[in-house]
Design an enzyme around this catalytic site. Structure first.
Site, short mmCIF file in Angstrom:
data_model
loop_
_atom_site.label_atom_id
_atom_site.label_comp_id
_atom_site.label_asym_id
_atom_site.label_seq_id
_atom_site.Cartn_x
_atom_site.Cartn_y
_atom_site.Cartn_z
N HIS A 131 -36.70 13.52 -85.52
CA HIS A 131 -37.79 13.03 -84.65
C HIS A 131 -37.28 12.55 -83.28
O HIS A 131 -37.72 13.07 -82.25
CB HIS A 131 -38.61 11.96 -85.37
N HIS A 160 -34.92 5.71 -79.48
CA HIS A 160 -36.17 4.97 -79.32
C HIS A 160 -36.67 4.28 -80.58
O HIS A 160 -37.43 3.31 -80.49
CB HIS A 160 -37.27 5.85 -78.70
N GLU A 174 -36.56 -0.63 -83.78
CA GLU A 174 -37.73 -0.86 -84.62
C GLU A 174 -37.45 -0.54 -86.09
O GLU A 174 -37.86 -1.28 -86.97
CB GLU A 174 -38.90 0.00 -84.10
N ASP A 175 -36.74 0.54 -86.34
CA ASP A 175 -36.67 1.06 -87.72
C ASP A 175 -35.30 0.98 -88.38
O ASP A 175 -35.14 1.40 -89.52
CB ASP A 175 -37.13 2.53 -87.74
N ASP A 222 -42.99 10.63 -77.32
CA ASP A 222 -42.96 10.21 -78.73
C ASP A 222 -44.30 10.55 -79.39
O ASP A 222 -44.36 11.16 -80.45
CB ASP A 222 -42.68 8.70 -78.77
N ASP A 275 -67.48 29.77 -68.87
CA ASP A 275 -66.33 29.37 -68.09
C ASP A 275 -65.08 29.23 -68.95
O ASP A 275 -64.58 28.14 -69.14
CB ASP A 275 -66.69 28.00 -67.48
#
Ligand code: MN
Length: 734
Positions: free
Chosen positions: A51, A76, A80-81, A143, A264
């Protein structure tokens, strides 16, 4: 594709647009991410690290961003993880990269709930404001783009929620940053989950006519190319495409049409070298096909707010199918596709890295958007790098924007004045904070209230940052403190009248009162006093309104007096405009003199009951001192013998006299509060109060108050003396 292959592809992509990139650092970030995401897996079973690599790929491929952005994209999700901290990233890479990663994480922590449009706008603004560095929001959009591309493995609930968020928050941000291509992708993938039926209908319909459409696109492209060659107009590229599903979807909705009725569907682009050629091509297109009236738009002459430039025209093809043609230069094209990110590329220095000028374009972009309906947003975006607004959450998740520096008081009053008035304290992110705490972006603010709260204090007026809060606090004082306001307002009005030599009794109940009230929006004097008391009107203005009447009164009095009494001396004859203070008005009897001007000395401010003595000044009548005033000491009296005169208090003293006090005390937070409460419990009107702390922990409170006599003054002084920490209460003199 293995993880390593995926990474190699990323490196190739970066080399393609930025051969001078910091590959050592990028490599380090790759290994760092692989190591720390370890065995983590994505929903589809692939290693989690695929990812961040994919996000870095988007950052490189679609946005052509600098090395720091690539590294931050790779890292990134680490803070956080994984077990990685901000400090780790800062140490291993750089504080800038740590800030970028932390910035992206912060945005991920923002929780969305379905809200009305105003809330959405606030959320967009908040995200922008939180992304101090514009690269944060670009990486976040990359992301989100990758998450949307791989959304099929998520639960139905998650798909809907993320899609809604993307449609409402991220696609509009991409649009405002001019990133057309990303915007389309975000809209189309969101639509797929938000309205799968309509999305499939559009997709199926486009698919079923694919051959027919492709043939049409190729035919028109060919016609245009041929004509350009014929006319010797150099061009980069001519190509046609179907409009993207979400834009077809919107047309179906807006015009209530079925897929077949939306005509269109096609758009062609002609990319040329120069602006002049854009207009040349336009002429050629209009010659080749019949232009539809009212459909030509010159976004070159007048760029869109997000810096988009192009010529747009819609024409009728030979087979009766209308299509749009967009004509632009190569640079306009890149800006149209990649917006802010394109400029990143243009502004990059020789080294291939972002230079100081990077933000220049951002600023230009923002300035350009100023006079649009998105003005508010842009204002925020503009200042987000130099912020003057702050965005905070209520415990329920509502976003409120407040001026930068706002405090919990501002937040409380932004909810409702009743919340502010009952506020007893505040929690930010679960912790109790002082009322002057400066709110930060993303703070969750909870206001603690009690029904028996005291209400706002005057200090709040200086703590609150928003005009709204200050207005509501003033409103409260106006309503709740009317008796107090009347007293204070009356005192101020009386003092102001005194300046022009008129006692209050000359106004109240006389024609002057009628005249004054006629000129003001108040029906009674109390209403006016109340307004003066809470600060809605000023005593000076009130007196100013009857200035002429007062002048007339003075002249009249003077004339009356001259008619009845001979002028006692030359001095008073030459000052008719100076108000006469007779003994009866001042309550002072000057031995042997009547109608002489009397004033109370500023040095010792005597009050009825004090032993007093008079000093004949040169030209300003008799000045009254306390006998114990150093300025009336024996020595002094000798020096200026002959000018001292006996004075005494008459029976007709005024209702109050101004006098001064000094309170010496140990400094404490409550000192001023305690002093004020003594003054209010003793019904003492205050003209002036100031507190000065000394460096060694003591404080002096200086007061000017109105008292009727020395007995009352003694009471006030005794009570002041009883305040804990007070060491001495003095009447200053000399
Ligand atoms: Mn992510």
């Amino acid at each position: 594709m293995t993880v390593q292959e995926q990474y190699d592809h990323l490196v190739e992509t970066i080399k393609g647009y930025n051969p001078g990139a910091d590959f050592a650092m990028i490599d380090k970030a790759y290994h760092y991410a692989v190591e720390h995401h370890g065995e983590q897996k994505r929903k589809d079973g692939s290693p989690y690290v695929t990812h961040p690599i994919a996000v870095a790929q988007i950052v490189a491929d679609e946005l052509h961003l600098d090395s720091e952005s690539i590294v931050a994209a790779l890292l990134h999700d680490t803070i956080e993880d994984t077990d990685v901290t901000y400090e780790d990233v800062s140490r291993e890479f750089s504080p800038t990269i740590a800030n970028l990663v932390e910035g992206v994480s912060k945005l991920s922590r923002v929780v969305y709930t379905t809200k009305e449009e105003e809330q959405m706008e606030n959320l967009r603004k908040m995200l922008m404001a939180m992304s101090r560095d514009i690269r944060v929001i670009l990486i976040k959009i990359a992301d989100r783009t990758h998450n949307m591309r791989t959304m099929e493995y998520q639960s139905k609930e998650k798909q809907r929620q993320k899609s809604l968020e993307t449609m409402e928050i991220y696609a509009p941000i991409a649009h405002r940053l001019g990133m057309q291509r990303m915007k389309w992708e975000l809209e189309d993938t969101s639509l797929k989950y938000l309205d799968p039926v309509a999305y499939n209908e559009i997709e199926t319909s486009l698919e079923s006519k694919r051959e027919e459409y492709d043939a049409f696109l190729a035919r028109v492209t060919r016609q245009i190319e041929d004509r350009l060659h014929e006319m010797h107009i150099p061009f980069h590229r001519v190509y046609g495409r179907m409009k993207h599903p979400y834009s077809i979807y919107r047309k179906m909705f807006a015009q209530s049409k079925t897929m077949d009725e939306v005509l269109d569907l096609f758009a062609f682009r002609v990319i040329v070298d120069t602006v002049a050629d854009c207009y040349n091509v336009l002429g050629i297109i209009h010659d080749l096909y019949r232009p539809l009236p009212g459909r030509f738009k010159d976004y070159i002459g007048t760029p869109k707010p997000n810096m988009y430039q192009s010529l747009h025209t819609t024409v009728m093809g030979n087979s009766g199918i209308p299509f749009e043609v967009q004509i632009r230069t190569q640079e306009m094209h890149e800006i149209a596709e990649y917006g802010i990110a394109a400029h990143w590329k243009y502004k990059r220095g020789i080294s291939g890295e972002a230079s100081e000028g990077t933000y220049e374009w951002v600023r230009k972009l923002l300035e350009n958007q100023e006079n649009t309906d998105a003005e508010e947003f842009i204002h925020t975006l503009k200042v987000d790098m130099f912020a003057d607004e702050v965005f905070v959450f209520s415990p329920k998740g509502d976003v409120t924007n407040l001026p930068a520096g706002a405090t919990p008081i501002d937040f409380a009053y932004s909810i409702h004045s009743a919340v502010g008035n009952r506020m007893t304290g505040a929690k930010v992110n679960g912790r109790i904070v002082p009322l002057d705490y400066k709110l930060q972006n993303g703070d969750i603010v909870e206001i603690l209230t009690a029904n028996n709260a005291h209400g706002p204090s005057r200090d709040w007026l200086s703590i609150a940052k928003s005009t709204e809060a200050r207005g509501k606090i003033r409103q409260w004082f106006k309503r709740e403190k009317r008796p107090e306001n009347i007293v204070n307002g009356r005192a101020a009005f009386e003092a102001e009248l005194k300046h022009v030599g008129v006692p209050l009794s000359d106004v109240v109940g006389t024609e002057l009162e009628t005249t004054l009230l006629k000129k003001l929006p108040y029906s009674t004097m109390d209403d006016m006093y109340a307004a003066i008391g809470y600060g809605g009107f000023s005593a000076q203005k009130a007196v100013g309104r009857i200035h002429e009447e007062i002048q007339r009164l003075h002249r009249q009095r003077q004339a009356e007096k001259e008619a009845t009494e001979p002028v006692p001396d030359n001095a008073s004859a030459t000052r008719p405009a100076i108000p006469q203070r007779t003994k009866s008005e001042q309550g002072i009897i000057v031995e042997g003199l009547s109608n002489c001007l009397v004033k109370f000395s500023k040095c010792c401010t005597p009050v009825p009951g004090d032993d007093i003595v008079g000093f004949i000044t040169r030209g300003y009548g008799v000045s009254v001192h306390r006998c114990d005033c150093p300025n009336a000491s024996k020595e002094r009296r000798k020096e200026t013998e002959g000018r001292w005169i006996k004075v005494s208090w008459g029976s007709d003293v005024r209702e109050s006299y101004l006098t001064a006090l000094e309170v010496f005390a140990k400094d404490s937070a409550h000192l001023v509060l305690d002093v004020s409460s003594v003054l209010s419990t003793t019904n003492t009107r205050v003209k002036f109060l100031s507190a000065d702390a000394t460096s060694d922990g003591y404080a002096v409170v200086r007061l000017q108050i109105y008292v009727p006599d020395s007995a009352q003054l003694a009471t006030v002084m005794r009570k002041l003396n009883q305040i804990s920490g007070v060491m001495k209460v003095d009447r200053p003199a000399g």
